[in-house]
Design a protein around this motif. Structure first.
Motif, PDB file in Angstrom:
ATOM      1  N   TYR A  16       0.839  -1.195   0.000  1.00  0.00           N
ATOM      2  CA  TYR A  16       0.000   0.000   0.000  1.00  0.00           C
ATOM      3  C   TYR A  16       0.878   1.250   0.000  1.00  0.00           C
ATOM      4  O   TYR A  16       1.887   1.299   0.701  1.00  0.00           O
ATOM      5  CB  TYR A  16      -0.883   0.044   1.251  1.00  0.00           C
ATOM      6  N   VAL A  17       0.450   2.261  -0.758  1.00  0.00           N
ATOM      7  CA  VAL A  17       1.087   3.582  -0.714  1.00  0.00           C
ATOM      8  C   VAL A  17       0.005   4.598  -0.372  1.00  0.00           C
ATOM      9  O   VAL A  17      -1.056   4.628  -1.007  1.00  0.00           O
ATOM     10  CB  VAL A  17       1.765   3.942  -2.046  1.00  0.00           C
ATOM     11  N   SER A  18       0.276   5.420   0.642  1.00  0.00           N
ATOM     12  CA  SER A  18      -0.727   6.348   1.156  1.00  0.00           C
ATOM     13  C   SER A  18      -0.153   7.749   1.303  1.00  0.00           C
ATOM     14  O   SER A  18       1.012   7.913   1.672  1.00  0.00           O
ATOM     15  CB  SER A  18      -1.218   5.856   2.526  1.00  0.00           C
ATOM     16  N   PRO A  19      -0.979   8.784   1.065  1.00  0.00           N
ATOM     17  CA  PRO A  19      -0.530  10.166   1.290  1.00  0.00           C
ATOM     18  C   PRO A  19      -0.492  10.558   2.759  1.00  0.00           C
ATOM     19  O   PRO A  19       0.022  11.623   3.088  1.00  0.00           O
ATOM     20  CB  PRO A  19      -1.570  11.000   0.522  1.00  0.00           C
ATOM     21  N   VAL A  20      -1.033   9.699   3.643  1.00  0.00           N
ATOM     22  CA  VAL A  20      -1.003   9.984   5.080  1.00  0.00           C
ATOM     23  C   VAL A  20      -0.391   8.788   5.805  1.00  0.00           C
ATOM     24  O   VAL A  20      -0.430   7.660   5.311  1.00  0.00           O
ATOM     25  CB  VAL A  20      -2.416  10.274   5.637  1.00  0.00           C
ATOM     26  N   PRO A  21       0.218   9.002   6.973  1.00  0.00           N
ATOM     27  CA  PRO A  21       0.858   7.899   7.695  1.00  0.00           C
ATOM     28  C   PRO A  21      -0.138   6.793   8.061  1.00  0.00           C
ATOM     29  O   PRO A  21      -1.303   7.054   8.363  1.00  0.00           O
ATOM     30  CB  PRO A  21       1.414   8.581   8.955  1.00  0.00           C
ATOM     31  N   PHE A  22       0.343   5.563   8.057  1.00  0.00           N
ATOM     32  CA  PHE A  22      -0.533   4.429   8.327  1.00  0.00           C
ATOM     33  C   PHE A  22      -0.931   4.332   9.796  1.00  0.00           C
ATOM     34  O   PHE A  22      -1.955   3.725  10.109  1.00  0.00           O
ATOM     35  CB  PHE A  22       0.124   3.129   7.841  1.00  0.00           C
ATOM     36  N   ASP A  23      -0.151   4.934  10.689  1.00  0.00           N
ATOM     37  CA  ASP A  23      -0.584   4.909  12.084  1.00  0.00           C
ATOM     38  C   ASP A  23      -1.833   5.755  12.274  1.00  0.00           C
ATOM     39  O   ASP A  23      -2.709   5.429  13.093  1.00  0.00           O
ATOM     40  CB  ASP A  23       0.540   5.353  13.018  1.00  0.00           C
ATOM     41  N   LEU A  24      -1.974   6.837  11.492  1.00  0.00           N
ATOM     42  CA  LEU A  24      -3.190   7.648  11.552  1.00  0.00           C
ATOM     43  C   LEU A  24      -4.370   6.878  10.965  1.00  0.00           C
ATOM     44  O   LEU A  24      -5.487   6.925  11.501  1.00  0.00           O
ATOM     45  CB  LEU A  24      -2.997   8.964  10.797  1.00  0.00           C
ATOM     46  N   LEU A  25      -4.126   6.182   9.866  1.00  0.00           N
ATOM     47  CA  LEU A  25      -5.187   5.386   9.260  1.00  0.00           C
ATOM     48  C   LEU A  25      -5.631   4.269  10.201  1.00  0.00           C
ATOM     49  O   LEU A  25      -6.823   3.980  10.328  1.00  0.00           O
ATOM     50  CB  LEU A  25      -4.714   4.793   7.928  1.00  0.00           C
TER      51      LEU A  25
END
Length: 332
Positions: free
Chosen positions: A260-269
């Protein structure tokens, strides 16, 4: 949402995989030949900045894989002791699509987060991550789960007894059980297993035919890309480095074939998504098979799993032969 499959150029798909990996996906190749000719495991890149949560991937998955879904026999045998294994019956809830079930191998998680003063609405297609060193396969006592050479992790429904060891050891608890189906019904319906475990099998049969997995083919936003893992990781890092984005799956559980590539950190998600049964998190995950206890268990289980799987398959064959013989008698 129509759920209808859209056509896609096989030539472009194979070209994108690269010459070395494309050979294994040629439609003329048998499944055995395809697996043996693989030069590198396949991985998928999910650019979740593109996902609009339309659900076409969910519909496509269900349409293509519906023939693999369980058809349980009721009433279910009562297990002894009754507290040992709980009945898990999704056969009357087949339309549930907001979590993983034996009839829904892919769903969309949604999250609203604030990051660097901006608001984001992120949609995340979730399914099995197809680990490079999958504990579900390494620790299955019956050898029902296994990883193919091309990186796809599958559960064999004709061997699985539904003991749910795979779900217990999976860091995301992905596999889901359906009671009333599978080999345990023929062998020890009151004492063994209580069903079959189900999860995404990466449309392995379509890949063997040189086709795309259904979820990739129907996506109108081109969220996913499939190819050799080294190329997928290179694309992921290119996206992340160019945009200051974040990657999940490269190192989690020792590495997965879902990136996965995300514009926001995964800990926030991970904090923002709903988690629970059938709804996996996006938490940091250490390599579970690096644990000495799990590693020792895998070494101990390996020869036993092979023997057990052989016995189970033989029992399955004999049971089927007996059923066919009885049917022939009744027809006569």
């Amino acid at each position: 949402m129509t759920g209808k499959m859209k056509g896609i150029s096989r030539r472009n798909f194979l070209k994108g995989l690269g010459a070395g990996s494309a050979a294994m996906l040629l439609p003329s190749a048998s499944p055995a030949a395809a697996a043996s000719s693989a030069t590198e495991e396949l991985a998928t890149l999910l650019d979740i900045s593109k996902c609009i949560g339309c659900g076409e991937c969910v519909n496509g998955c269900s349409e293509v894989n519906g023939s693999k879904y369980p058809e349980p026999k009721k009433p279910f045998p009562v297990m002894y002791p009754t507290s040992r294994v709980k009945v898990e019956d999704w056969s009357d809830k087949r339309d549930v699509d907001d979590r993983l079930t034996p009839y829904n191998w892919l769903f969309i998680q949604s999250a609203e987060v604030e990051y660097k003063g901006e608001s984001y609405e992120i949609n995340i297609p979730r399914r099995c991550l197809h680990c490079q060193n999958p504990p579900c396969a390494d620790l299955c006592p019956w050898g029902a789960a296994a990883k193919q050479k091309n990186g796809i992790v599958r559960i064999q429904p004709n061997v699985c007894l539904g003991g749910a060891k795979c779900r217990t050891v999976c860091p995301w608890h992905i596999p889901q059980r359906q009671t009333g189906v599978g080999l345990y019904m023929r062998l020890l319906p009151k004492f063994a297993g209580n069903g079959v475990m189900y999860k995404c099998d990466r449309c392995y049969n379509r890949i063997n035919e040189g086709k795309l997995p259904a979820c990739i083919e129907v996506c109108p936003e081109h969220v996913q890309t499939i190819g050799p893992r080294s190329e997928i990781l290179a694309k992921a890092h290119e996206l992340a480095d160019k945009n200051g984005w974040f990657i999940y799956g490269e190192e989690e559980n020792g590495g997965t074939n879902t990136i996965y590539v995300s514009p926001v950190p995964f800990d926030l998600l991970n904090k923002a998504i709903e988690k629970g049964a059938g709804k996996p998190g996006l938490q940091p995950v250490a390599d579970s098979m690096a644990d000495e206890e799990n590693l020792a268990s895998a070494i101990a289980i390996a020869p036993l799993a092979g023997i057990a799987a052989g016995i189970i398959k033989a029992g399955n064959y004999l049971s089927s032969a007996a059923d066919n013989k009885n049917n022939d008698k009744s027809d006569g």
